[in-house]
Scaffold this active site. Sequence first.
Site, PDB file in Angstrom:
ATOM      1  N   TYR A  14       0.810  -1.225   0.000  1.00  0.00           N
ATOM      2  CA  TYR A  14       0.000   0.000   0.000  1.00  0.00           C
ATOM      3  C   TYR A  14       0.840   1.271   0.000  1.00  0.00           C
ATOM      4  O   TYR A  14       0.289   2.371  -0.041  1.00  0.00           O
ATOM      5  CB  TYR A  14      -0.933   0.013   1.216  1.00  0.00           C
ATOM      6  CG  TYR A  14      -1.920  -1.125   1.209  1.00  0.00           C
ATOM      7  CD1 TYR A  14      -2.942  -1.173   0.265  1.00  0.00           C
ATOM      8  CD2 TYR A  14      -1.828  -2.161   2.132  1.00  0.00           C
ATOM      9  CE1 TYR A  14      -3.850  -2.227   0.238  1.00  0.00           C
ATOM     10  CE2 TYR A  14      -2.731  -3.215   2.117  1.00  0.00           C
ATOM     11  CZ  TYR A  14      -3.737  -3.241   1.171  1.00  0.00           C
ATOM     12  OH  TYR A  14      -4.630  -4.272   1.138  1.00  0.00           O
ATOM     13  N   HIS A  19      -4.590   6.184  -1.163  1.00  0.00           N
ATOM     14  CA  HIS A  19      -5.194   6.089   0.176  1.00  0.00           C
ATOM     15  C   HIS A  19      -4.167   6.351   1.277  1.00  0.00           C
ATOM     16  O   HIS A  19      -4.542   6.587   2.416  1.00  0.00           O
ATOM     17  CB  HIS A  19      -5.804   4.689   0.356  1.00  0.00           C
ATOM     18  CG  HIS A  19      -7.206   4.685   0.872  1.00  0.00           C
ATOM     19  ND1 HIS A  19      -7.995   5.815   0.976  1.00  0.00           N
ATOM     20  CD2 HIS A  19      -7.972   3.660   1.327  1.00  0.00           C
ATOM     21  CE1 HIS A  19      -9.179   5.481   1.463  1.00  0.00           C
ATOM     22  NE2 HIS A  19      -9.201   4.193   1.691  1.00  0.00           N
ATOM     23  N   ASP A  92      -6.462  11.371   2.534  1.00  0.00           N
ATOM     24  CA  ASP A  92      -6.676  11.530   1.099  1.00  0.00           C
ATOM     25  C   ASP A  92      -8.106  11.986   0.813  1.00  0.00           C
ATOM     26  O   ASP A  92      -9.034  11.643   1.527  1.00  0.00           O
ATOM     27  CB  ASP A  92      -6.417  10.199   0.390  1.00  0.00           C
ATOM     28  CG  ASP A  92      -7.345   9.095   0.884  1.00  0.00           C
ATOM     29  OD1 ASP A  92      -8.198   8.647   0.104  1.00  0.00           O
ATOM     30  OD2 ASP A  92      -7.227   8.678   2.055  1.00  0.00           O
ATOM     31  N   ASN A 113     -14.271   6.473   4.785  1.00  0.00           N
ATOM     32  CA  ASN A 113     -14.502   5.470   5.846  1.00  0.00           C
ATOM     33  C   ASN A 113     -13.571   5.627   7.041  1.00  0.00           C
ATOM     34  O   ASN A 113     -13.956   5.332   8.169  1.00  0.00           O
ATOM     35  CB  ASN A 113     -14.392   4.059   5.277  1.00  0.00           C
ATOM     36  CG  ASN A 113     -15.583   3.728   4.392  1.00  0.00           C
ATOM     37  OD1 ASN A 113     -16.668   4.279   4.555  1.00  0.00           O
ATOM     38  ND2 ASN A 113     -15.378   2.844   3.437  1.00  0.00           N
TER      39      ASN A 113
END
Length: 194
Positions: A14, A19, A92, A113
Amino acid sequence: MFLIVGLGNPGRQYEHTRHNAGFDVMDALAEKYNISISESGHKALFGKGMIGGQKVILAKPQTFMNLSGESVAELLHYYKIDPEEEFLVIFDDISLAPGNIRIRKKGSAGGHNGIKNIIAMTGTENFKRIKVGVGEKPAGWDLADHVLGRMSEEDRAAFEEAVKESVKAAEMILEDEIDQAMNDFNGKKRESQS
């Protein structure tokens, strides 16, 4: 003590995805102020130091994005930090083109979220935030594929500028100059190259 949290997902796969914009800003702050984000606890990697005479904790939750609030709530509780006065979150935002940042004193999750979970776990949406633009998802794309993807070289270059601006904005917020930071940065607009 002031808590600054950058949101992202743990794990090499990641790194530098859209994100993980919050993690990238944390790394830039840590490097500039020689703070090692290497302590492990409260479901986060964190480090303590000084920024402009203010004691800070820089943290990267390790819970994965959607559960970021678990880590934030533990840090706030353990260090007795007031989320409405001494807490800043950096994350982000797909509604901003790469290179743009937006500073807010409070607000809803806006579909993010990680922020939704922080609001749920802290019981307030009155906390400071810096949103870092990563660009809208292309039509027909799955949102998860977009935010977990990497930017084009041009967008990445604009994003790196926004990381520097986010560091400046965070410094201003620590000096209680959030209104000035909002004036300086919220109006600036860069168009996406893609």
